[in-house]
Design a protein around this motif. Sequence first.
Motif, PDB file in Angstrom:
ATOM      1  N   GLU A 104       0.737  -1.053   0.025  1.00  0.00           N
ATOM      2  CA  GLU A 104      -0.019  -0.037  -0.107  1.00  0.00           C
ATOM      3  C   GLU A 104       0.775   1.469   0.203  1.00  0.00           C
ATOM      4  O   GLU A 104       0.371   2.341  -0.123  1.00  0.00           O
ATOM      5  CB  GLU A 104      -1.009   0.100   1.265  1.00  0.00           C
ATOM      6  CG  GLU A 104      -0.227   0.061   2.580  1.00  0.00           C
ATOM      7  CD  GLU A 104       0.132  -1.483   3.415  1.00  0.00           C
ATOM      8  OE1 GLU A 104       0.293  -1.500   4.346  1.00  0.00           O
ATOM      9  OE2 GLU A 104       0.144  -2.224   2.078  1.00  0.00           O
ATOM     10  N   ARG A 105       2.345   1.218   0.306  1.00  0.00           N
ATOM     11  CA  ARG A 105       2.893   2.208   0.224  1.00  0.00           C
ATOM     12  C   ARG A 105       4.044   2.337  -0.884  1.00  0.00           C
ATOM     13  O   ARG A 105       4.575   3.166  -1.237  1.00  0.00           O
ATOM     14  CB  ARG A 105       4.117   2.204   1.540  1.00  0.00           C
ATOM     15  CG  ARG A 105       3.087   2.375   2.908  1.00  0.00           C
ATOM     16  CD  ARG A 105       3.987   2.554   3.969  1.00  0.00           C
ATOM     17  NE  ARG A 105       5.079   3.415   3.827  1.00  0.00           N
ATOM     18  CZ  ARG A 105       6.392   3.523   4.598  1.00  0.00           C
ATOM     19  NH1 ARG A 105       6.389   2.550   5.300  1.00  0.00           N
ATOM     20  NH2 ARG A 105       7.277   4.435   4.277  1.00  0.00           N
ATOM     21  N   ARG A 106       3.817   1.387  -1.970  1.00  0.00           N
ATOM     22  CA  ARG A 106       4.842   1.425  -3.037  1.00  0.00           C
ATOM     23  C   ARG A 106       4.607   2.557  -4.028  1.00  0.00           C
ATOM     24  O   ARG A 106       5.499   3.224  -4.634  1.00  0.00           O
ATOM     25  CB  ARG A 106       4.662   0.134  -3.586  1.00  0.00           C
ATOM     26  CG  ARG A 106       5.345  -1.001  -2.989  1.00  0.00           C
ATOM     27  CD  ARG A 106       5.179  -2.387  -3.500  1.00  0.00           C
ATOM     28  NE  ARG A 106       5.599  -3.461  -2.623  1.00  0.00           N
ATOM     29  CZ  ARG A 106       5.174  -4.605  -2.575  1.00  0.00           C
ATOM     30  NH1 ARG A 106       4.680  -5.215  -3.750  1.00  0.00           N
ATOM     31  NH2 ARG A 106       5.617  -5.615  -1.700  1.00  0.00           N
TER      32      ARG A 106
ATOM     33  N   ASP B  41       3.404   5.498  -3.237  1.00  0.00           N
ATOM     34  CA  ASP B  41       3.845   6.891  -3.005  1.00  0.00           C
ATOM     35  C   ASP B  41       5.305   7.060  -2.031  1.00  0.00           C
ATOM     36  O   ASP B  41       5.590   8.003  -1.519  1.00  0.00           O
ATOM     37  CB  ASP B  41       3.036   7.552  -2.120  1.00  0.00           C
ATOM     38  CG  ASP B  41       2.622   6.575  -0.928  1.00  0.00           C
ATOM     39  OD1 ASP B  41       3.340   5.754  -0.499  1.00  0.00           O
ATOM     40  OD2 ASP B  41       1.578   6.982  -0.141  1.00  0.00           O
ATOM     41  N   THR B  42       6.017   5.927  -2.299  1.00  0.00           N
ATOM     42  CA  THR B  42       7.496   5.806  -1.737  1.00  0.00           C
ATOM     43  C   THR B  42       8.257   5.927  -2.843  1.00  0.00           C
ATOM     44  O   THR B  42       8.461   5.116  -3.856  1.00  0.00           O
ATOM     45  CB  THR B  42       7.605   4.632  -0.958  1.00  0.00           C
ATOM     46  OG1 THR B  42       6.645   4.492   0.134  1.00  0.00           O
ATOM     47  CG2 THR B  42       9.008   4.392  -0.472  1.00  0.00           C
TER      48      THR B  42
END
Length: 374
Positions: free
Chosen positions: A301-303, A305-306
């Motif tokens: 779920e963070r890929r 926006d990272t």
Amino acid sequence: MRQTLRFGRVAGIPVGAHWSALGIVALVVVALGSGVLATAAPGAGRTAYWVAGVVIGLLLMASLLAHELAHALTAKRCGMEVESVTLWALGGVTEFRDEARTPAGEVATAAAGPAASLLLSGLAFAVAAVLPPGVPRAAAAWLAMMNLILGVFNLLPGSPLDGGRVLHGLLWSRYGDRARADAGAARSGYGIGLALTFAGFMVIWVWSPLGGMWLVITGWYIAGAARSEILSRTARRGLGGVSVRDVMTATPDLAPAWLTVQGLVDTVVLGSHQSVFPVVGFDGAPLGVVSLESLLAVPAERRADTRVEALVMGQKPPRVLSPDDDAAALLERPSRTGGLRAVVVEGGLVTGMITDADLGRTLQQALLRPAAPV
């Protein structure tokens, strides 16, 4: 060796400790506080024994640090670059970016550590001599003995001990042949390691299981390190005449730092056979490295926006070599994340990379080549 605790810098050299060093300090404190000092100076209260144990445990760590800093500062005076100083369970490690340039420089650098330990031992014995009988005197005498053992033990003439480096410098000076000195010092270290291991088993059998086990561990480590050094020198000879260009994977897939992790996965990773990717900035310069494992560690779920650059923040830039550099330079430092040894830069751009697999393949090919006729 990775530092668990960082103490700061001395003369620009990062200084710290591996977690195992803290375990040794704890063992020293327990041994002194629960029995050794009570035997040497009976009649004092338990608080006095434990306080003295803590103080001596910390002073022992400071003594080990002084030993390693003596190596590091002498090396700098001899023109060598020092990577770091790290304390760990079996003493300390001073990591260098390059090797000694002369036999005299190697002897001076290697001898500086034991000399510092012997000097500290003499100072501690002098303090013990002027103190009245009691816990402080017993504690100072114990610290003096530990530094004496550290100094004398490290002078044993075999790699990777300091005495082995002294022997290497002397052999190098005598024969004018660094490879011959390498082999002599490593063989001596291997023999010393096996002898200490055997002695440790004998001590376990006839006297002290704990003391004997410590000898076994130390001897096994020395023998293993000496064997690794022998293999490293063999590998170095196998890479003789081989350039970085002959080893590298050319035009590798790169990880642009400005992409998101998901963007990198979609546009680069899923279409690549690589398991490690050099990270580059807008100017094409290498900034770090990401592996499949480090990408998988980012929650799904963070890929999106990272950014990739966030994964290499705090990393040291990867080692940079030129295509025409000697491939033997690859053996001077351990691999990084994902087994990356170095990136190859030409004209300011990454044109290749070298992994442990690339290096291993080249070494195996070198061993398969027929020996040159004499």
